[in-house]
Scaffold this motif. Structure first.
Motif, short mmCIF file in Angstrom:
data_model
loop_
_atom_site.label_atom_id
_atom_site.label_comp_id
_atom_site.label_asym_id
_atom_site.label_seq_id
_atom_site.Cartn_x
_atom_site.Cartn_y
_atom_site.Cartn_z
N GLN A 49 51.95 -96.25 -43.47
CA GLN A 49 51.35 -95.86 -44.75
C GLN A 49 49.84 -96.01 -44.72
OE1 GLN A 49 52.93 -94.40 -47.36
NE2 GLN A 49 50.88 -94.13 -48.18
N SER A 50 49.37 -97.12 -44.16
CA SER A 50 47.91 -97.34 -44.07
C SER A 50 47.25 -96.29 -43.19
CB SER A 50 47.62 -98.73 -43.51
OG SER A 50 48.07 -99.72 -44.40
N LEU A 51 47.87 -95.99 -42.05
CA LEU A 51 47.32 -94.96 -41.15
C LEU A 51 47.32 -93.60 -41.83
CD1 LEU A 51 49.03 -96.02 -37.80
CD2 LEU A 51 46.58 -96.14 -38.33
N SER A 52 48.36 -93.30 -42.57
CA SER A 52 48.44 -92.03 -43.29
C SER A 52 47.33 -91.94 -44.34
CB SER A 52 49.81 -91.90 -43.95
OG SER A 52 49.91 -90.69 -44.64
N ASN A 53 47.08 -93.04 -45.05
CA ASN A 53 45.99 -93.06 -46.04
C ASN A 53 44.63 -92.86 -45.37
OD1 ASN A 53 47.84 -93.51 -48.08
ND2 ASN A 53 47.50 -95.72 -48.14
N LEU A 54 44.43 -93.52 -44.23
CA LEU A 54 43.17 -93.36 -43.50
C LEU A 54 43.00 -91.92 -43.02
CD1 LEU A 54 43.13 -96.66 -41.40
CD2 LEU A 54 41.54 -96.03 -43.23
N LEU A 55 44.09 -91.34 -42.53
CA LEU A 55 44.04 -89.95 -42.06
C LEU A 55 43.68 -89.00 -43.20
CD1 LEU A 55 44.42 -88.05 -39.68
CD2 LEU A 55 46.86 -88.01 -40.19
N ASP A 56 44.23 -89.23 -44.37
CA ASP A 56 43.88 -88.42 -45.54
C ASP A 56 42.39 -88.51 -45.85
OD1 ASP A 56 46.50 -87.60 -45.87
OD2 ASP A 56 46.94 -89.03 -47.47
N GLU A 57 41.84 -89.72 -45.77
CA GLU A 57 40.41 -89.91 -46.06
C GLU A 57 39.53 -89.24 -45.00
OE1 GLU A 57 39.01 -91.10 -48.87
OE2 GLU A 57 41.09 -91.11 -49.54
N VAL A 58 39.94 -89.32 -43.74
CA VAL A 58 39.18 -88.66 -42.67
C VAL A 58 39.20 -87.15 -42.89
CG1 VAL A 58 39.15 -88.16 -40.19
CG2 VAL A 58 39.40 -90.51 -40.97
N ARG A 59 40.35 -86.62 -43.25
CA ARG A 59 40.44 -85.18 -43.52
C ARG A 59 39.57 -84.79 -44.71
NH1 ARG A 59 46.90 -84.94 -42.50
NH2 ARG A 59 46.81 -84.53 -40.26
N ARG A 60 39.53 -85.64 -45.73
CA ARG A 60 38.68 -85.37 -46.90
C ARG A 60 37.21 -85.37 -46.48
NH1 ARG A 60 36.01 -87.97 -50.83
NH2 ARG A 60 36.47 -90.04 -50.06
N CYS A 61 36.82 -86.34 -45.66
CA CYS A 61 35.44 -86.39 -45.17
C CYS A 61 35.12 -85.16 -44.32
CB CYS A 61 35.20 -87.66 -44.36
SG CYS A 61 35.14 -89.15 -45.36
N SER A 62 36.06 -84.73 -43.50
CA SER A 62 35.85 -83.53 -42.68
C SER A 62 35.64 -82.31 -43.57
CB SER A 62 37.05 -83.31 -41.75
OG SER A 62 37.14 -84.34 -40.80
#
Length: 132
Positions: A49-62
């Protein structure tokens, strides 16, 4: 004075473009590493879940970086636009439908004026929307 303002504007545009280019690579690396690690995580775990949340934030930043690059290209006149009459009302309706499909638990209420139109590049408008 006008020359100084123009020079400052060009420097700001160059800075935005340079920053966007510099951020693209580390964000792509972060996204790749997170995706790989996410695949190895225990399904349903807190780590997943934490990794998924981080991935969402990285995609948002991208997405933000892509928009920043797009704006800097537009500011410097390096982006060619195919201007046509765009029905903004229709675009908004399509976006609303997407939201309702992606998040059926949300109660979406809209009040969109019919036949709201402007001149612009429909493809860039859609690209911008899809990266939000």
């Amino acid at each position: 004075m006008l020359e100084r303002l123009e020079r400052s504007f060009l420097q700001a545009s160059r800075f935005s473009a340079d920053a966007a280019h510099e951020l693209k690579t580390p964000l792509a690396i972060l996204q790749g590493e997170l995706e790989q690690t996410l695949q190895q995580a225990e399904p349903g775990s807190q780590i997943q879940q934490s990794l998924s949340n981080l991935l969402d934030e990285v995609r948002r930043c991208s997405g933000i970086v892509r928009k920043l690059l797009l704006l800097s290209l537009a500011d410097t006149g390096q982006m060619s636009l195919h201007r046509v009459e765009v029905n903004i009302s229709q675009l908004l309706l399509e976006m609303t439908e997407d939201i309702e499909l992606l998040a059926p638990h949300l109660n979406v209420q809209t009040e969109i004026t019919s036949e709201l139109r402007t001149w612009g590049d429909r493809d860039y408008s859609l690209k911008f929307y899809k990266t939000c």
